[in-house]
Design an enzyme around this catalytic site. Structure first.
Site, PDB file in Angstrom:
ATOM      1  N   LYS A 124      26.136  24.772  67.993  1.00 51.74           N
ATOM      2  CA  LYS A 124      24.836  25.305  68.341  1.00 51.74           C
ATOM      3  C   LYS A 124      24.939  24.451  70.223  1.00 51.74           C
ATOM      4  O   LYS A 124      24.792  23.613  70.215  1.00 51.74           O
ATOM      5  CB  LYS A 124      23.583  25.175  68.047  1.00 51.74           C
ATOM      6  CG  LYS A 124      22.893  26.570  67.830  1.00 51.74           C
ATOM      7  CD  LYS A 124      22.953  27.672  67.583  1.00 51.74           C
ATOM      8  CE  LYS A 124      21.666  28.961  68.064  1.00 51.74           C
ATOM      9  NZ  LYS A 124      22.515  30.090  66.846  1.00 51.74           N
ATOM     10  N   ASP A 164      22.404  33.647  71.748  1.00 53.54           N
ATOM     11  CA  ASP A 164      21.197  33.895  70.987  1.00 53.54           C
ATOM     12  C   ASP A 164      20.064  34.194  72.060  1.00 53.54           C
ATOM     13  O   ASP A 164      20.472  35.107  73.484  1.00 53.54           O
ATOM     14  CB  ASP A 164      21.392  32.211  70.370  1.00 53.54           C
ATOM     15  CG  ASP A 164      20.208  31.682  69.617  1.00 53.54           C
ATOM     16  OD1 ASP A 164      20.522  31.931  68.100  1.00 53.54           O
ATOM     17  OD2 ASP A 164      18.676  31.470  69.765  1.00 53.54           O
ATOM     18  N   GLY A 235       9.590  40.576  67.822  1.00 54.56           N
ATOM     19  CA  GLY A 235      10.583  40.285  69.294  1.00 54.56           C
ATOM     20  C   GLY A 235      11.084  42.083  68.923  1.00 54.56           C
ATOM     21  O   GLY A 235      10.682  43.011  69.066  1.00 54.56           O
ATOM     22  N   PHE A 236      11.938  41.756  70.309  1.00 54.43           N
ATOM     23  CA  PHE A 236      11.625  42.938  70.873  1.00 54.43           C
ATOM     24  C   PHE A 236      12.968  43.193  71.607  1.00 54.43           C
ATOM     25  O   PHE A 236      13.767  43.845  72.203  1.00 54.43           O
ATOM     26  CB  PHE A 236      10.978  43.364  72.348  1.00 54.43           C
ATOM     27  CG  PHE A 236      11.103  43.181  73.491  1.00 54.43           C
ATOM     28  CD1 PHE A 236      10.192  41.668  73.250  1.00 54.43           C
ATOM     29  CD2 PHE A 236      10.928  43.245  74.464  1.00 54.43           C
ATOM     30  CE1 PHE A 236      10.278  40.616  74.077  1.00 54.43           C
ATOM     31  CE2 PHE A 236      11.118  42.400  75.615  1.00 54.43           C
ATOM     32  CZ  PHE A 236      10.310  41.268  75.346  1.00 54.43           C
ATOM     33  N   GLY A 237      13.755  41.773  71.051  1.00 55.53           N
ATOM     34  CA  GLY A 237      16.156  41.798  71.863  1.00 55.53           C
ATOM     35  C   GLY A 237      16.526  42.448  70.799  1.00 55.53           C
ATOM     36  O   GLY A 237      15.963  43.588  69.959  1.00 55.53           O
ATOM     37  N   ASN A 238      17.975  42.050  71.095  1.00 54.24           N
ATOM     38  CA  ASN A 238      18.834  42.373  70.364  1.00 54.24           C
ATOM     39  C   ASN A 238      18.948  42.663  68.783  1.00 54.24           C
ATOM     40  O   ASN A 238      19.202  43.334  68.423  1.00 54.24           O
ATOM     41  CB  ASN A 238      20.006  41.652  70.855  1.00 54.24           C
ATOM     42  CG  ASN A 238      21.018  41.434  70.432  1.00 54.24           C
ATOM     43  OD1 ASN A 238      21.974  42.902  70.814  1.00 54.24           O
ATOM     44  ND2 ASN A 238      22.453  41.018  69.855  1.00 54.24           N
ATOM     45  N   VAL A 239      17.904  41.504  68.519  1.00 58.81           N
ATOM     46  CA  VAL A 239      18.100  41.405  66.991  1.00 58.81           C
ATOM     47  C   VAL A 239      17.099  42.397  66.463  1.00 58.81           C
ATOM     48  O   VAL A 239      17.607  43.170  65.472  1.00 58.81           O
ATOM     49  CB  VAL A 239      17.764  39.642  66.829  1.00 58.81           C
ATOM     50  CG1 VAL A 239      17.236  40.451  65.175  1.00 58.81           C
ATOM     51  CG2 VAL A 239      18.311  38.864  66.863  1.00 58.81           C
ATOM     52  N   TRP A 241      16.008  45.418  68.170  1.00 59.52           N
ATOM     53  CA  TRP A 241      17.015  46.737  68.327  1.00 59.52           C
ATOM     54  C   TRP A 241      16.871  47.087  67.624  1.00 59.52           C
ATOM     55  O   TRP A 241      17.082  47.872  66.487  1.00 59.52           O
ATOM     56  CB  TRP A 241      16.996  46.463  69.609  1.00 59.52           C
ATOM     57  CG  TRP A 241      18.112  47.218  70.011  1.00 59.52           C
ATOM     58  CD1 TRP A 241      17.883  48.871  70.356  1.00 59.52           C
ATOM     59  CD2 TRP A 241      19.952  47.451  70.173  1.00 59.52           C
ATOM     60  NE1 TRP A 241      18.732  49.364  70.891  1.00 59.52           N
ATOM     61  CE2 TRP A 241      19.704  48.720  70.291  1.00 59.52           C
ATOM     62  CE3 TRP A 241      20.415  46.720  69.551  1.00 59.52           C
ATOM     63  CZ2 TRP A 241      21.532  49.015  70.446  1.00 59.52           C
ATOM     64  CZ3 TRP A 241      22.519  47.086  69.766  1.00 59.52           C
ATOM     65  CH2 TRP A 241      22.467  48.447  70.162  1.00 59.52           C
TER      66      TRP A 241
HETATM   67  O1  2IT Z   1      21.891  32.363  65.208  1.00 53.05           O
HETATM   68  C1  2IT Z   1      23.509  33.060  65.298  1.00 53.05           C
HETATM   69  O2  2IT Z   1      23.908  33.041  63.978  1.00 53.05           O
HETATM   70  C2  2IT Z   1      23.739  33.904  66.370  1.00 53.05           C
HETATM   71  N1  2IT Z   1      22.848  33.323  66.983  1.00 53.05           N
HETATM   72  C3  2IT Z   1      24.963  34.238  66.627  1.00 53.05           C
HETATM   73  C4  2IT Z   1      26.082  33.194  66.580  1.00 53.05           C
HETATM   74  C5  2IT Z   1      27.336  33.646  66.765  1.00 53.05           C
HETATM   75  O3  2IT Z   1      28.057  33.080  66.793  1.00 53.05           O
HETATM   76  O4  2IT Z   1      27.790  34.999  66.906  1.00 53.05           O
END
Ligand code: 2IT
Length: 445
Positions: A124, A164, A235-239, A241
């Site tokens: 990370k 992320d 939340g309201f981001g990619n996840v 959504w």
């Molecule tokens: O928390 C996660 O699993 C991500 N942000 C995606 C990590 C990735 O390498 O696609």
């Protein structure tokens, strides 16, 4: 060494890194029995080695803002464990980013990636850079300055970063552009790339879709489904959504989203153009949801609160760590929630998790529920290696079957005698065994 001693030593060595301690404690307590039953793990020092990252890179990121002022941020990459594949995990750009946060995320990533069944280790990274209010040029200059340091440490077979919080398709583009220039090669070194330059279909939807596929399996085991269910999302981001899109497709009504400013309650359901509007809100770089209530009459904005006070059947934390605490959990339980699935990483506090499990609710942790994101990153890496692209249905089908398999692995290791499934225990044991066995096989490295 005993699990308790390893935890005590970790807290002594890294004082104050509370998120990191929280993540390690949860995993070690879950796997304690399996660890004690297999003396070869202790003999190889698997746990002492597993809880420390292989290495951490910390660097300065100087860049110039639009006014010509010098700005300095901190950049990091934590390469945690590569026993089963290259380090793999996202980059988070957010003012709260520090080593404790990135070590917790990197540690979680080891087990999540193992659960996907794809060959990916855990890592990370990120920065305390705050994208809020920044212009596109500022974001680009920051990404380029960040990559100027990071590129030396990553590679398609070494370490493959992705997005992320605060890092989406636009940022991956700027990061990839600079990597390509410095490394003088066009490789699959980042995932979440644009479709025209190596990205995979379904990657933007994957975390949310995968989370709903997982929750669907949890419901199916109880002869139930999303049809007609009321769902709260944070939340309201990619996840958020992706989760809202798929839950709606499966017949549920999503009634909330949230931001740092408060939450939106929309009893008519957040569907169709309202889901698209989430992308506009995110693209505005303001990190607020309040404008939703002005745009869609019938909905309301509740300032400074989290969505967990709304009575729903299913709650899906999709924002950030520790966003649902013990008090929130008690409100959800009083309101007769039936399922809580963390789509964010470590979305619930230990107190909340304890309450869910004590009340025998259907509850599953982020490392299992949100693994579809990184799994689809893994599928992007495969496509890059083969130098071809799968179509949408092919990727979606693979994602779906990976989520079904992760659910089955959780049930295998987490099912109690009375039939209740402890998904925390199941996910941790299933993720751990593969990595621990690989570490033993590969000797003391
Ligand atoms: O928390 C996660 O699993 C991500 N942000 C995606 C990590 C990735 O390498 O696609």
């Amino acid at each position: 060494m005993k699990v308790k001693e390893i935890l005590a030593e970790l807290e002594k060595k890294h004082p104050g890194e509370s998120e990191y301690h929280q993540a390690v404690k949860e995993v070690l307590e879950s796997i304690e029995e399996v660890y004690n039953e297999n003396p070869r793990f202790a003999k190889a020092g698997v746990l002492q080695r597993l809880v420390e990252p292989d290495r951490i890179f910390t660097f300065k990121v100087p860049w110039m803002d639009d006014k010509g002022n010098v700005q300095v941020n901190l950049g990091y990459r934590v390469q945690f464990n590569n026993a089963i594949g290259p380090y793999k995990g996202g980059l988070r750009f957010h003012p709260t980013v520090n080593l404790s946060i990135l070590k917790f995320l990197g540690f979680e990533q080891i087990f999540k990636n193992s659960l996907t069944s794809l060959p990916m280790g855990g890592g990370k990274g990120g920065s305390d850079f705050d994208p809020k209010g920044k212009s596109e040029n500022e974001v680009m200059r920051f990404c380029q300055a960040f990559m100027l340091e990071l590129w030396k440490h990553i590679g398609p077979e070494t370490d493959v970063p992705a997005g992320d919080i605060g890092v989406g398709g636009r940022e991956i583009g700027f990061l990839y552009g600079m990597y390509k220039k410095l490394a003088q090669e066009h490789t699959g070194v980042l995932t979440g790339k644009g479709l025209n330059w190596g990205g995979s279909l379904i990657r933007p939807e994957a975390t949310g879709f995968g989370g709903i596929y997982f929750a669907k399996e949890m419901l199916a085991m109880n002869n139930d489904s999303f049809e007609g269910k009321k769902v709260s999302v944070s939340g309201f981001g990619n996840v958020a959504w992706g989760a809202a899109l798929k839950a709606t497709q499966l017949g549920a009504t999503v009634v909330t989203i949230s931001g740092p400013d408060g939450y939106i309650y929309d009893p008519a359901g957040i569907s169709c153009e309202k889901i698209d509007y989430m992308l506009d809100l995110r693209a505005s770089n303001q990190d607020v949801v309040e404008p939703y209530a002005k745009k869609f009459p019938g909905s309301k904005f509740v300032k400074g609160k989290r969505p967990w006070e709304v009575k729903v059947d299913i709650a899906l934390p999709c924002a950030t760590q520790n966003e649902l605490n013990g008090a929130d959990a008690q409100i959800l339980i009083n309101n007769k929630v039936m399922l809580v699935a963390e789509v964010s990483n470590m979305g619930c506090t230990p107190e909340a998790i304890e309450l869910f499990i004590k009340n025998k609710l259907l509850y599953a942790p982020g490392k299992a529920v949100n693994a579809g994101g990184v799994a689809t990153s893994g599928l992007e890496m495969t496509q890059n290696s083969m130098k071809l692209n799968w179509n949408k249905d092919e990727v979606d089908e693979k994602l779906h079957s990976i989520m079904v398999n992760i659910h089955a692995a959780c049930v295998k290791y987490g099912k109690r005698k009375d039939g209740y499934v402890d998904y925390v225990k199941g996910a941790n044991i299933a993720g751990f065994l593969k990595v621990a066995n690989a570490m033993v096989d590969q000797g003391l490295v």
